[in-house]
Design an enzyme around this catalytic site. Sequence first.
Site, PDB file in Angstrom:
ATOM      1  N   GLU A   1      24.547  53.071  25.434  1.00  0.00           N
ATOM      2  CA  GLU A   1      24.003  51.746  25.206  1.00  0.00           C
ATOM      3  C   GLU A   1      25.129  50.735  25.067  1.00  0.00           C
ATOM      4  O   GLU A   1      26.248  51.071  24.698  1.00  0.00           O
ATOM      5  CB  GLU A   1      23.137  51.716  23.939  1.00  0.00           C
ATOM      6  CG  GLU A   1      21.796  52.370  24.110  1.00  0.00           C
ATOM      7  CD  GLU A   1      20.803  52.011  23.009  1.00  0.00           C
ATOM      8  OE1 GLU A   1      21.087  51.136  22.177  1.00  0.00           O
ATOM      9  OE2 GLU A   1      19.728  52.626  23.004  1.00  0.00           O
TER      10      GLU A   1
ATOM     11  N   HIS B   1      20.979  44.293  23.781  1.00  0.00           N
ATOM     12  CA  HIS B   1      21.401  45.678  23.914  1.00  0.00           C
ATOM     13  C   HIS B   1      20.675  46.322  25.089  1.00  0.00           C
ATOM     14  O   HIS B   1      19.656  45.817  25.554  1.00  0.00           O
ATOM     15  CB  HIS B   1      21.233  46.473  22.619  1.00  0.00           C
ATOM     16  CG  HIS B   1      19.835  46.874  22.298  1.00  0.00           C
ATOM     17  ND1 HIS B   1      18.921  46.035  21.711  1.00  0.00           N
ATOM     18  CD2 HIS B   1      19.203  48.058  22.475  1.00  0.00           C
ATOM     19  CE1 HIS B   1      17.781  46.670  21.530  1.00  0.00           C
ATOM     20  NE2 HIS B   1      17.918  47.909  21.989  1.00  0.00           N
TER      21      HIS B   1
ATOM     22  N   HIS C   1      19.033  49.752  27.151  1.00  0.00           N
ATOM     23  CA  HIS C   1      18.356  51.044  27.039  1.00  0.00           C
ATOM     24  C   HIS C   1      18.709  51.829  28.293  1.00  0.00           C
ATOM     25  O   HIS C   1      18.371  51.392  29.400  1.00  0.00           O
ATOM     26  CB  HIS C   1      16.838  50.870  26.950  1.00  0.00           C
ATOM     27  CG  HIS C   1      16.351  50.401  25.623  1.00  0.00           C
ATOM     28  ND1 HIS C   1      15.022  50.132  25.403  1.00  0.00           N
ATOM     29  CD2 HIS C   1      16.988  50.167  24.453  1.00  0.00           C
ATOM     30  CE1 HIS C   1      14.863  49.747  24.131  1.00  0.00           C
ATOM     31  NE2 HIS C   1      16.052  49.749  23.548  1.00  0.00           N
TER      32      HIS C   1
END
Length: 134
Positions: free
Chosen positions: A30, A76, A78
Site C-alpha cells: 500500500e 492510500h 488498495h
Amino acid sequence: MASGKKRVTGISAETLNLILEVSRSTHPNEFAGLLRATKGVISDVILVPGTTSNDTSARMLLDMMPLDLSIVGSVHSHPVHDLRYSSADLNMFGCKGPYNIIVAYPYTEKDWVCYDPSGKIIELQVVDEEQESA
C-alpha cells in the site's frame, strides 16, 4: 464538511496521475500520504516521514505529520481492486481531514474514490490546471 476546513471541489489531473503512478510503483504494498489543497483543488501529496507499508496496510506516524493548515485529508492505495473502505480506513479518515481518497489496483483514472470521514462518497472533479490558468 469538517469545521475550519475550506471546501474542496476538485483534484488536479497532475496530482491524480502522481497518486496513481506512485500506487503502481509501490504495488503490491500500500501507499499512503496526505493531501494538500490550494484554491479548492487538491494539488499536492505530502509523504510523511516514517510511513511504513505492506500488502495489507500503510501506517503514517501521527507525530510526524506536518502542522499544515492546507492539508485536507489522506490518500492510500488498495493493492486489490476494492474501493470500499475498511473499519481501519474509516478510523483513519476521521483524523486526517474531510477528504480521503482510496485508489485501487490496477490504478487507472477510474480506480479511485473520495470519502468524507463518515464514509460518504464525495464527488471531486478532475481539474486540468493548465486550462484553469488559461
